[in-house]
Design an enzyme around this catalytic site. Sequence first.
Site, PDB file in Angstrom:
ATOM      1  N   ASN A   9      51.157   2.326  25.956  1.00 49.36           N
ATOM      2  CA  ASN A   9      52.405   1.497  25.674  1.00 49.36           C
ATOM      3  C   ASN A   9      52.161   0.788  24.484  1.00 49.36           C
ATOM      4  O   ASN A   9      51.365  -0.078  24.142  1.00 49.36           O
ATOM      5  CB  ASN A   9      52.428   0.437  26.873  1.00 49.36           C
ATOM      6  CG  ASN A   9      53.496  -0.632  26.858  1.00 49.36           C
ATOM      7  OD1 ASN A   9      54.238  -0.338  25.933  1.00 49.36           O
ATOM      8  ND2 ASN A   9      53.547  -1.406  27.617  1.00 49.36           N
ATOM      9  N   LYS A  11      54.160  -1.197  22.806  1.00 52.18           N
ATOM     10  CA  LYS A  11      54.913  -2.241  23.010  1.00 52.18           C
ATOM     11  C   LYS A  11      55.823  -2.477  21.527  1.00 52.18           C
ATOM     12  O   LYS A  11      56.244  -1.520  21.347  1.00 52.18           O
ATOM     13  CB  LYS A  11      53.842  -3.556  23.090  1.00 52.18           C
ATOM     14  CG  LYS A  11      53.013  -3.400  24.359  1.00 52.18           C
ATOM     15  CD  LYS A  11      52.254  -4.524  24.817  1.00 52.18           C
ATOM     16  CE  LYS A  11      51.407  -4.095  25.847  1.00 52.18           C
ATOM     17  NZ  LYS A  11      50.594  -5.327  26.534  1.00 52.18           N
ATOM     18  N   HIS A  96      57.424  -3.973  33.635  1.00 56.04           N
ATOM     19  CA  HIS A  96      56.174  -4.537  32.871  1.00 56.04           C
ATOM     20  C   HIS A  96      56.002  -6.108  32.833  1.00 56.04           C
ATOM     21  O   HIS A  96      57.102  -6.846  32.828  1.00 56.04           O
ATOM     22  CB  HIS A  96      56.155  -4.137  31.486  1.00 56.04           C
ATOM     23  CG  HIS A  96      55.024  -3.944  30.780  1.00 56.04           C
ATOM     24  ND1 HIS A  96      54.486  -5.293  30.320  1.00 56.04           N
ATOM     25  CD2 HIS A  96      53.809  -3.313  30.593  1.00 56.04           C
ATOM     26  CE1 HIS A  96      53.636  -5.213  29.619  1.00 56.04           C
ATOM     27  NE2 HIS A  96      52.901  -3.950  30.070  1.00 56.04           N
ATOM     28  N   GLU A  98      55.343  -8.111  30.628  1.00 56.18           N
ATOM     29  CA  GLU A  98      56.062  -8.801  29.777  1.00 56.18           C
ATOM     30  C   GLU A  98      57.715  -8.930  29.909  1.00 56.18           C
ATOM     31  O   GLU A  98      58.256  -9.891  29.749  1.00 56.18           O
ATOM     32  CB  GLU A  98      55.713  -8.205  28.295  1.00 56.18           C
ATOM     33  CG  GLU A  98      54.463  -8.524  27.942  1.00 56.18           C
ATOM     34  CD  GLU A  98      53.580  -7.386  27.284  1.00 56.18           C
ATOM     35  OE1 GLU A  98      54.067  -6.531  26.632  1.00 56.18           O
ATOM     36  OE2 GLU A  98      52.268  -7.440  27.325  1.00 56.18           O
ATOM     37  N   GLU A 168      48.814  -3.968  36.632  1.00 52.16           N
ATOM     38  CA  GLU A 168      48.304  -4.693  35.358  1.00 52.16           C
ATOM     39  C   GLU A 168      48.305  -6.060  35.633  1.00 52.16           C
ATOM     40  O   GLU A 168      49.203  -6.826  35.691  1.00 52.16           O
ATOM     41  CB  GLU A 168      49.345  -4.412  34.426  1.00 52.16           C
ATOM     42  CG  GLU A 168      49.472  -2.897  33.964  1.00 52.16           C
ATOM     43  CD  GLU A 168      50.229  -2.831  32.799  1.00 52.16           C
ATOM     44  OE1 GLU A 168      49.496  -2.202  31.754  1.00 52.16           O
ATOM     45  OE2 GLU A 168      51.261  -3.165  32.416  1.00 52.16           O
ATOM     46  N   GLY A 174      46.044  -8.091  27.034  1.00 51.17           N
ATOM     47  CA  GLY A 174      45.944  -8.650  25.949  1.00 51.17           C
ATOM     48  C   GLY A 174      45.167  -9.719  25.776  1.00 51.17           C
ATOM     49  O   GLY A 174      44.992 -10.460  24.831  1.00 51.17           O
ATOM     50  N   SER A 214      43.748  -4.674  28.937  1.00 51.73           N
ATOM     51  CA  SER A 214      42.389  -4.714  28.033  1.00 51.73           C
ATOM     52  C   SER A 214      41.511  -3.468  28.363  1.00 51.73           C
ATOM     53  O   SER A 214      40.180  -3.627  28.253  1.00 51.73           O
ATOM     54  CB  SER A 214      41.503  -5.929  28.556  1.00 51.73           C
ATOM     55  OG  SER A 214      42.479  -7.135  28.026  1.00 51.73           O
TER      56      SER A 214
HETATM   57  P1  13P Z   1      46.619  -4.231  26.697  1.00 50.40           P
HETATM   58  O1  13P Z   1      45.723  -3.048  26.765  1.00 50.40           O
HETATM   59  O2  13P Z   1      46.771  -4.492  25.207  1.00 50.40           O
HETATM   60  O3  13P Z   1      45.834  -5.229  27.460  1.00 50.40           O
HETATM   61  O4  13P Z   1      48.041  -4.247  27.372  1.00 50.40           O
HETATM   62  C1  13P Z   1      48.077  -3.581  28.610  1.00 50.40           C
HETATM   63  C2  13P Z   1      49.546  -3.204  28.966  1.00 50.40           C
HETATM   64  O5  13P Z   1      50.266  -4.225  29.171  1.00 50.40           O
HETATM   65  C3  13P Z   1      49.862  -1.937  29.068  1.00 50.40           C
HETATM   66  O6  13P Z   1      51.010  -1.769  29.658  1.00 50.40           O
END
Ligand code: 13P
Length: 251
Positions: A9, A11, A96, A98, A168, A174, A214
């Site tokens: 992903n 983002k 997701h 976010e 997640e 992150g 992560s």
């Molecule tokens: P990170 O791997 O940067 O922690 O992000 C995970 C994520 O949100 C994947 O959709």
Amino acid sequence: MRRRIVAGNWKMNKDHREGARLAQELLDGLEGGDPVCEVVLFPPYTALPAVTEILAGSAVRVGAQDLYFEERGAYTGEISATMLSALGVSFALAGHSERRHVFGENDETVARKLRAALGAGLEPILCVGELLEEREAGNASRVVETQVRTSLEGLSADEFSRVVVAYEPVWAIGTGRTATPDDAAQIHTVIRGILGSIFDAEASSLTPILYGGSVKPSNARELLDAENVDGLLVGGASLEAESFLSIIFPA
Ligand code: 13P
């Protein structure tokens, strides 16, 4: 047998030129290798056409990071599932963390998005996960259960057969703080049980449940080996071909 999936992903990173470059580097890196998993890339909307074109004819598939649940109309700024499907996109993320926590999406919105994706022939990846304070209060399983039930209850067996789930935990996204393989296995097993109680055990035994938060080359192997972890949804470490390839082919 259950499918195994490693997804990247991106983002809000990579314009269409950078995205095309990264997709090509990944294709080059995959050549001659024999990944035991399906590989899926989730670029930003503007890079979808370029990335889809580069990957055409390869085994790597493309997904959208979000979608809107209406098919067309006066919804300025939104993109529908049918528009994505017309581009050759195969997957879409729904819910997701976010989208939930930065943009205020709730379980009902996520459920509608998931249904819209299914209706357009996409494979939705339902993302679920608890906040740190929810985990610390001992509510992780309960939060995830509500998210899973609200989105999936009422789907037909055929619709359910196209659903992928991603766990997640919000505190691991992150932050560099990864769930341990035991943490992941525990919630993944809870999710598998919830799926079995909504649908049947056989159908739910086939649903891929991915872990995200992560993930890096150094922890991919142990997470993939955890019980009921069928793949990974990778953010930051999917932005460079070298690190993403080390996760697809973990040491
Ligand atoms: P990170 O791997 O940067 O922690 O992000 C995970 C994520 O949100 C994947 O959709």
